[in-house]
Design a protein around this motif. Structure first.
Motif, mmCIF file in Angstrom:
data_model
loop_
_atom_site.group_PDB
_atom_site.id
_atom_site.type_symbol
_atom_site.label_atom_id
_atom_site.label_comp_id
_atom_site.label_asym_id
_atom_site.label_seq_id
_atom_site.Cartn_x
_atom_site.Cartn_y
_atom_site.Cartn_z
ATOM 1 N N ASN A 230 -20.977 2.672 -2.763
ATOM 2 C CA ASN A 230 -20.587 1.469 -3.491
ATOM 3 C C ASN A 230 -19.112 1.147 -3.324
ATOM 4 O O ASN A 230 -18.740 -0.014 -3.171
ATOM 5 N N VAL A 231 -18.274 2.165 -3.357
ATOM 6 C CA VAL A 231 -16.838 1.951 -3.174
ATOM 7 C C VAL A 231 -16.582 1.327 -1.807
ATOM 8 O O VAL A 231 -15.817 0.380 -1.665
ATOM 9 N N ARG A 232 -17.265 1.842 -0.812
ATOM 10 C CA ARG A 232 -17.089 1.318 0.549
ATOM 11 C C ARG A 232 -17.628 -0.105 0.676
ATOM 12 O O ARG A 232 -17.002 -0.956 1.283
ATOM 13 N N ASP A 233 -18.799 -0.361 0.093
ATOM 14 C CA ASP A 233 -19.367 -1.706 0.147
ATOM 15 C C ASP A 233 -18.496 -2.711 -0.595
ATOM 16 O O ASP A 233 -18.252 -3.817 -0.110
ATOM 17 N N LEU A 234 -18.028 -2.331 -1.776
ATOM 18 C CA LEU A 234 -17.216 -3.252 -2.572
ATOM 19 C C LEU A 234 -15.866 -3.533 -1.922
ATOM 20 O O LEU A 234 -15.317 -4.625 -2.087
ATOM 21 N N ALA A 235 -15.337 -2.560 -1.182
ATOM 22 C CA ALA A 235 -14.057 -2.755 -0.503
ATOM 23 C C ALA A 235 -14.145 -3.873 0.524
ATOM 24 O O ALA A 235 -13.163 -4.561 0.788
ATOM 25 N N GLN A 236 -15.323 -4.091 1.084
ATOM 26 C CA GLN A 236 -15.475 -5.147 2.082
ATOM 27 C C GLN A 236 -15.509 -6.525 1.445
ATOM 28 O O GLN A 236 -15.314 -7.520 2.123
ATOM 29 N N PHE A 237 -15.770 -6.576 0.144
ATOM 30 C CA PHE A 237 -15.818 -7.858 -0.541
ATOM 31 C C PHE A 237 -14.496 -8.170 -1.233
ATOM 32 O O PHE A 237 -14.308 -9.243 -1.763
ATOM 33 N N LYS A 238 -13.603 -7.219 -1.228
ATOM 34 C CA LYS A 238 -12.231 -7.445 -1.670
ATOM 35 C C LYS A 238 -11.423 -7.506 -0.391
ATOM 36 O O LYS A 238 -11.924 -7.314 0.692
ATOM 37 N N ASP A 239 -10.175 -7.736 -0.484
ATOM 38 C CA ASP A 239 -9.354 -7.797 0.721
ATOM 39 C C ASP A 239 -8.745 -6.432 1.026
ATOM 40 O O ASP A 239 -7.620 -6.340 1.479
ATOM 41 N N GLU A 240 -9.516 -5.353 0.796
ATOM 42 C CA GLU A 240 -9.066 -4.010 1.106
ATOM 43 C C GLU A 240 -9.656 -3.582 2.436
ATOM 44 O O GLU A 240 -10.869 -3.543 2.592
ATOM 45 N N PRO A 241 -8.827 -3.255 3.394
ATOM 46 C CA PRO A 241 -9.386 -2.772 4.660
ATOM 47 C C PRO A 241 -9.958 -1.374 4.488
ATOM 48 O O PRO A 241 -9.367 -0.514 3.866
ATOM 49 N N VAL A 242 -11.164 -1.158 5.024
ATOM 50 C CA VAL A 242 -11.793 0.154 4.992
ATOM 51 C C VAL A 242 -11.316 0.953 6.190
ATOM 52 O O VAL A 242 -10.830 2.035 6.080
ATOM 53 N N ALA A 243 -11.460 0.384 7.374
ATOM 54 C CA ALA A 243 -10.991 1.011 8.605
ATOM 55 C C ALA A 243 -11.094 -0.026 9.702
ATOM 56 O O ALA A 243 -11.948 -0.906 9.679
ATOM 57 N N GLU A 244 -10.216 0.077 10.644
ATOM 58 C CA GLU A 244 -10.263 -0.842 11.788
ATOM 59 C C GLU A 244 -10.846 -0.114 12.980
ATOM 60 O O GLU A 244 -10.485 1.018 13.246
ATOM 61 N N THR A 245 -11.729 -0.795 13.694
ATOM 62 C CA THR A 245 -12.294 -0.195 14.889
ATOM 63 C C THR A 245 -11.479 -0.547 16.130
ATOM 64 O O THR A 245 -11.525 0.149 17.111
ATOM 65 N N GLU A 246 -10.757 -1.651 16.073
ATOM 66 C CA GLU A 246 -9.926 -2.060 17.200
ATOM 67 C C GLU A 246 -8.547 -2.418 16.682
ATOM 68 O O GLU A 246 -8.400 -3.020 15.624
ATOM 69 N N PRO A 247 -7.509 -2.095 17.433
ATOM 70 C CA PRO A 247 -6.157 -2.456 16.996
ATOM 71 C C PRO A 247 -5.976 -3.973 17.042
ATOM 72 O O PRO A 247 -6.524 -4.656 17.887
ATOM 73 N N ARG A 248 -5.218 -4.469 16.089
ATOM 74 C CA ARG A 248 -4.932 -5.899 16.045
ATOM 75 C C ARG A 248 -3.787 -6.224 16.998
ATOM 76 O O ARG A 248 -2.843 -5.483 17.124
ATOM 77 N N ALA A 249 -3.903 -7.391 17.610
ATOM 78 C CA ALA A 249 -2.823 -7.851 18.497
ATOM 79 C C ALA A 249 -1.745 -8.509 17.646
ATOM 80 O O ALA A 249 -2.040 -9.304 16.754
ATOM 81 N N GLU A 250 -0.522 -8.123 17.881
ATOM 82 C CA GLU A 250 0.601 -8.734 17.162
ATOM 83 C C GLU A 250 0.949 -10.048 17.836
ATOM 84 O O GLU A 250 0.935 -10.173 19.043
ATOM 85 N N GLY A 251 1.227 -11.026 17.046
ATOM 86 C CA GLY A 251 1.532 -12.266 17.715
ATOM 87 C C GLY A 251 1.925 -13.298 16.855
ATOM 88 O O GLY A 251 2.318 -13.997 16.206
#
Length: 147
Positions: free
Chosen positions: A126-147
């Protein structure tokens, strides 16, 4: 083949029931230990099993979920999670089998232990599911491009 996983927000009733299962199971187990007429080292054994069992169950659930979402989890860690959970349950079973407790007490500890494990897994989910509905990142699978 690209699988699209859709996570639905858990209901308040399920979140509440999960927390109740975890807290009630752990509290009843610990209250039973507190009131038990066993030696302190034996109480420590059963307490450590509860903590080890909760950690291994939650870690296994997280590993399963990570793999489902494409987040890398090594096979070694995944296997260790399974082994840890099985070992915790087996150690409880062996301890209760050899304990000089009434059968009803043995069942009490076993059921409270298993309720705690279920509650821990459900709360983590539940903590993990609810984190996706808030603006809390759980984990990133790919690095974000800075720009």
């Amino acid at each position: 083949m690209n699988k699209q996983i859709q996570i639905q927000q858990p209901t308040a009733a399920f979140v509440g029931a999960s927390w109740v299962a975890l807290l009630l199971g752990a509290a009843v187990y610990l209250l039973g230990l507190w009131n038990a007429g066993m030696a302190l080292n034996e109480k420590g054994y059963y307490f450590t099993l509860l903590m080890y069992g909760l950690f291994s169950a939650v870690s296994l659930q997280k590993s399963v979920r990570d793999r489902l979402e494409g987040i890398p989890v090594t096979g070694m860690y995944f296997a260790l999670c399974w082994v840890s959970l099985v070992v915790a349950v087996l150690l409880l079973a062996v301890g209760l089998w050899n304990a000089t407790l009434a059968s009803s007490e043995k069942g009490f500890y076993a059921m409270a232990f298993l309720l705690s494990l279920f509650g821990g897994v459900a709360v983590q989910k539940n903590v993990r599911d609810l984190a996706q509905f808030k603006d809390e990142p759980v984990a990133e699978t790919e690095p974000r491009a800075e720009g």
